[in-house]
Write a protein that holds these residues in place. Structure first.
Motif, PDB file in Angstrom:
ATOM      1  N   VAL A  69       0.851  -1.184   0.000  1.00  0.00           N
ATOM      2  CA  VAL A  69       0.000   0.000   0.000  1.00  0.00           C
ATOM      3  C   VAL A  69       0.889   1.237   0.000  1.00  0.00           C
ATOM      4  O   VAL A  69       1.890   1.298   0.718  1.00  0.00           O
ATOM      5  CB  VAL A  69      -0.971   0.037   1.202  1.00  0.00           C
ATOM      6  CG1 VAL A  69      -2.026  -1.035   1.063  1.00  0.00           C
ATOM      7  CG2 VAL A  69      -0.241  -0.136   2.526  1.00  0.00           C
ATOM      8  N   HIS A  70       0.524   2.213  -0.821  1.00  0.00           N
ATOM      9  CA  HIS A  70       1.323   3.426  -0.972  1.00  0.00           C
ATOM     10  C   HIS A  70       0.430   4.639  -1.158  1.00  0.00           C
ATOM     11  O   HIS A  70      -0.715   4.523  -1.603  1.00  0.00           O
ATOM     12  CB  HIS A  70       2.253   3.316  -2.195  1.00  0.00           C
ATOM     13  CG  HIS A  70       3.091   2.087  -2.227  1.00  0.00           C
ATOM     14  ND1 HIS A  70       3.111   1.211  -3.293  1.00  0.00           N
ATOM     15  CD2 HIS A  70       3.949   1.579  -1.309  1.00  0.00           C
ATOM     16  CE1 HIS A  70       3.955   0.211  -3.039  1.00  0.00           C
ATOM     17  NE2 HIS A  70       4.462   0.412  -1.846  1.00  0.00           N
ATOM     18  N   LEU A  71       0.987   5.805  -0.867  1.00  0.00           N
ATOM     19  CA  LEU A  71       0.337   7.074  -1.155  1.00  0.00           C
ATOM     20  C   LEU A  71       0.896   7.608  -2.474  1.00  0.00           C
ATOM     21  O   LEU A  71       2.118   7.655  -2.664  1.00  0.00           O
ATOM     22  CB  LEU A  71       0.601   8.085  -0.033  1.00  0.00           C
ATOM     23  CG  LEU A  71       0.027   7.699   1.338  1.00  0.00           C
ATOM     24  CD1 LEU A  71       0.588   8.621   2.415  1.00  0.00           C
ATOM     25  CD2 LEU A  71      -1.491   7.770   1.323  1.00  0.00           C
ATOM     26  N   LEU A 113      -3.341  17.055   0.456  1.00  0.00           N
ATOM     27  CA  LEU A 113      -4.490  17.790  -0.063  1.00  0.00           C
ATOM     28  C   LEU A 113      -4.058  19.043  -0.821  1.00  0.00           C
ATOM     29  O   LEU A 113      -4.672  20.107  -0.710  1.00  0.00           O
ATOM     30  CB  LEU A 113      -5.431  18.155   1.092  1.00  0.00           C
ATOM     31  CG  LEU A 113      -6.032  16.962   1.843  1.00  0.00           C
ATOM     32  CD1 LEU A 113      -6.829  17.424   3.052  1.00  0.00           C
ATOM     33  CD2 LEU A 113      -6.900  16.120   0.918  1.00  0.00           C
ATOM     34  N   ASP A 114      -2.985  18.920  -1.596  1.00  0.00           N
ATOM     35  CA  ASP A 114      -2.573  20.048  -2.433  1.00  0.00           C
ATOM     36  C   ASP A 114      -3.534  20.188  -3.617  1.00  0.00           C
ATOM     37  O   ASP A 114      -4.590  19.544  -3.659  1.00  0.00           O
ATOM     38  CB  ASP A 114      -1.116  19.883  -2.880  1.00  0.00           C
ATOM     39  CG  ASP A 114      -0.888  18.648  -3.744  1.00  0.00           C
ATOM     40  OD1 ASP A 114      -1.878  17.967  -4.091  1.00  0.00           O
ATOM     41  OD2 ASP A 114       0.269  18.367  -4.089  1.00  0.00           O
ATOM     42  N   ASP A 115      -3.179  20.998  -4.595  1.00  0.00           N
ATOM     43  CA  ASP A 115      -4.115  21.335  -5.672  1.00  0.00           C
ATOM     44  C   ASP A 115      -4.684  20.124  -6.416  1.00  0.00           C
ATOM     45  O   ASP A 115      -5.853  20.117  -6.804  1.00  0.00           O
ATOM     46  CB  ASP A 115      -3.436  22.265  -6.685  1.00  0.00           C
ATOM     47  CG  ASP A 115      -3.193  23.646  -6.098  1.00  0.00           C
ATOM     48  OD1 ASP A 115      -3.829  23.961  -5.065  1.00  0.00           O
ATOM     49  OD2 ASP A 115      -2.372  24.391  -6.653  1.00  0.00           O
ATOM     50  N   ASP A 116      -3.845  19.107  -6.640  1.00  0.00           N
ATOM     51  CA  ASP A 116      -4.336  17.928  -7.367  1.00  0.00           C
ATOM     52  C   ASP A 116      -4.584  16.728  -6.461  1.00  0.00           C
ATOM     53  O   ASP A 116      -4.825  15.616  -6.929  1.00  0.00           O
ATOM     54  CB  ASP A 116      -3.397  17.547  -8.511  1.00  0.00           C
ATOM     55  CG  ASP A 116      -1.991  17.199  -8.041  1.00  0.00           C
ATOM     56  OD1 ASP A 116      -1.737  17.265  -6.814  1.00  0.00           O
ATOM     57  OD2 ASP A 116      -1.140  16.873  -8.883  1.00  0.00           O
ATOM     58  N   GLY A 117      -4.531  16.941  -5.151  1.00  0.00           N
ATOM     59  CA  GLY A 117      -4.826  15.871  -4.209  1.00  0.00           C
ATOM     60  C   GLY A 117      -3.783  14.765  -4.197  1.00  0.00           C
ATOM     61  O   GLY A 117      -2.638  14.950  -4.621  1.00  0.00           O
ATOM     62  N   SER A 118      -4.200  13.597  -3.754  1.00  0.00           N
ATOM     63  CA  SER A 118      -3.329  12.423  -3.688  1.00  0.00           C
ATOM     64  C   SER A 118      -4.212  11.178  -3.666  1.00  0.00           C
ATOM     65  O   SER A 118      -5.438  11.281  -3.650  1.00  0.00           O
ATOM     66  CB  SER A 118      -2.421  12.476  -2.459  1.00  0.00           C
ATOM     67  OG  SER A 118      -3.200  12.543  -1.276  1.00  0.00           O
ATOM     68  N   ALA A 119      -3.597  10.022  -3.675  1.00  0.00           N
ATOM     69  CA  ALA A 119      -4.385   8.776  -3.701  1.00  0.00           C
ATOM     70  C   ALA A 119      -3.735   7.710  -2.839  1.00  0.00           C
ATOM     71  O   ALA A 119      -2.511   7.694  -2.657  1.00  0.00           O
ATOM     72  CB  ALA A 119      -4.533   8.277  -5.139  1.00  0.00           C
ATOM     73  N   PHE A 120      -4.573   6.837  -2.316  1.00  0.00           N
ATOM     74  CA  PHE A 120      -4.115   5.653  -1.574  1.00  0.00           C
ATOM     75  C   PHE A 120      -4.338   4.451  -2.477  1.00  0.00           C
ATOM     76  O   PHE A 120      -5.452   4.227  -2.959  1.00  0.00           O
ATOM     77  CB  PHE A 120      -4.916   5.502  -0.281  1.00  0.00           C
ATOM     78  CG  PHE A 120      -4.552   4.294   0.533  1.00  0.00           C
ATOM     79  CD1 PHE A 120      -3.527   4.348   1.464  1.00  0.00           C
ATOM     80  CD2 PHE A 120      -5.241   3.101   0.371  1.00  0.00           C
ATOM     81  CE1 PHE A 120      -3.194   3.229   2.217  1.00  0.00           C
ATOM     82  CE2 PHE A 120      -4.917   1.982   1.116  1.00  0.00           C
ATOM     83  CZ  PHE A 120      -3.888   2.052   2.041  1.00  0.00           C
ATOM     84  N   VAL A 121      -3.277   3.694  -2.718  1.00  0.00           N
ATOM     85  CA  VAL A 121      -3.351   2.583  -3.674  1.00  0.00           C
ATOM     86  C   VAL A 121      -2.968   1.265  -3.008  1.00  0.00           C
ATOM     87  O   VAL A 121      -1.968   1.181  -2.278  1.00  0.00           O
ATOM     88  CB  VAL A 121      -2.425   2.842  -4.882  1.00  0.00           C
ATOM     89  CG1 VAL A 121      -2.379   1.626  -5.797  1.00  0.00           C
ATOM     90  CG2 VAL A 121      -2.898   4.064  -5.656  1.00  0.00           C
ATOM     91  N   VAL A 122      -3.791   0.254  -3.254  1.00  0.00           N
ATOM     92  CA  VAL A 122      -3.492  -1.117  -2.831  1.00  0.00           C
ATOM     93  C   VAL A 122      -3.016  -1.881  -4.064  1.00  0.00           C
ATOM     94  O   VAL A 122      -3.667  -1.853  -5.108  1.00  0.00           O
ATOM     95  CB  VAL A 122      -4.737  -1.809  -2.245  1.00  0.00           C
ATOM     96  CG1 VAL A 122      -4.398  -3.241  -1.805  1.00  0.00           C
ATOM     97  CG2 VAL A 122      -5.296  -1.006  -1.076  1.00  0.00           C
ATOM     98  N   HIS A 123      -1.877  -2.548  -3.932  1.00  0.00           N
ATOM     99  CA  HIS A 123      -1.312  -3.302  -5.047  1.00  0.00           C
ATOM    100  C   HIS A 123      -1.671  -4.793  -4.958  1.00  0.00           C
ATOM    101  O   HIS A 123      -2.045  -5.297  -3.904  1.00  0.00           O
ATOM    102  CB  HIS A 123       0.209  -3.142  -5.072  1.00  0.00           C
ATOM    103  CG  HIS A 123       0.658  -1.772  -5.480  1.00  0.00           C
ATOM    104  ND1 HIS A 123       1.146  -1.486  -6.726  1.00  0.00           N
ATOM    105  CD2 HIS A 123       0.692  -0.602  -4.786  1.00  0.00           C
ATOM    106  CE1 HIS A 123       1.467  -0.208  -6.800  1.00  0.00           C
ATOM    107  NE2 HIS A 123       1.206   0.360  -5.631  1.00  0.00           N
TER     108      HIS A 123
END
Length: 213
Positions: A94-96, A163-173
């Protein structure tokens, strides 16, 4: 003839009197009081955490696979709290990731020749190599029924970055994370460039986007 106290009792009493004279106190913890949660600072508890953002986790078909919540714990530390289901049993990396987009069958923003599920979320947050990215987190263990829970506290990333301008995501591999740990007995040069990107974690199978308000 006077009875004599056992030597051990005399020594114990003397030590206790010495401690009292020095003003020292020892207060035992209540038997039913749990230890502080891992990663908490003194005086902070899970009840003190303030929710910063939350995302629904979805697979490439758009089915809900749970939630991931970011909480402000204390002293610049964030807790990542995951409740997931429908996963393949076993460990999952799992990564950001850098962009708050979770699009199936999407193009890698840095390499238009690459296309796949959730590639629109970009690469890992942070500079350097895996596992030293700000984004790198401990693995998620899915149980036999496909459910998984994780709570980890990190000080590698802050809410402004997430939570910058384009946000971010949490990903499960799909696969476990090897944390780019390739001993020289397996490869004389250690981990290669591809392994240092994401620990050979394989395709992205679940994603949740954090977006600024």
């Amino acid at each position: 003839m006077r009875a004599t106290l056992p030597a051990a009792l005399i020594l114990s009493s003397a030590l206790a009197l010495t401690a009292c004279a020095a003003g020292e106190k020892t207060t035992p913890l209540p038997a039913d009081e749990p230890p502080p949660a891992a990663g908490m600072t003194d005086g902070a508890t899970e009840d003190d955490a303030v929710e910063v953002t939350r995302a629904e986790l979805k697979d490439a078909d758009g089915a809900s696979r749970g939630t991931v919540t970011i909480e402000d714990v204390d002293d610049g530390r964030l807790a990542v709290v995951v409740e997931a289901s429908g996963l393949t049993p076993g460990f999952h990396a799992v990564h950001l990731h850098t962009i708050g987009k979770c699009e199936p069958n999407s193009v890698d923003p840095k390499d238009a020749t690459k296309k796949g599920d959730f590639l629109s979320s970009g690469g890992h947050l942070g500079e350097g190599d895996h596992p030293d990215h700000a984004a790198d987190l401990p693995p998620l263990l899915a149980l036999k029924d496909g459910t998984a829970s994780l709570r980890v506290v990190t000080d590698r990333v802050d809410s402004d970055t997430l939570l910058d301008d384009d946000g971010s995501a949490f990903v499960v591999h799909e696969k476990p994370d090897n944390f780019a740990n390739i001993p020289e007995r397996y490869a004389s040069g250690g981990a290669d460039a591809e392994t240092k990107k994401a620990g050979d974690a394989g395709p992205r199978v679940v994603c949740g986007a954090f977006l600024p308000e």
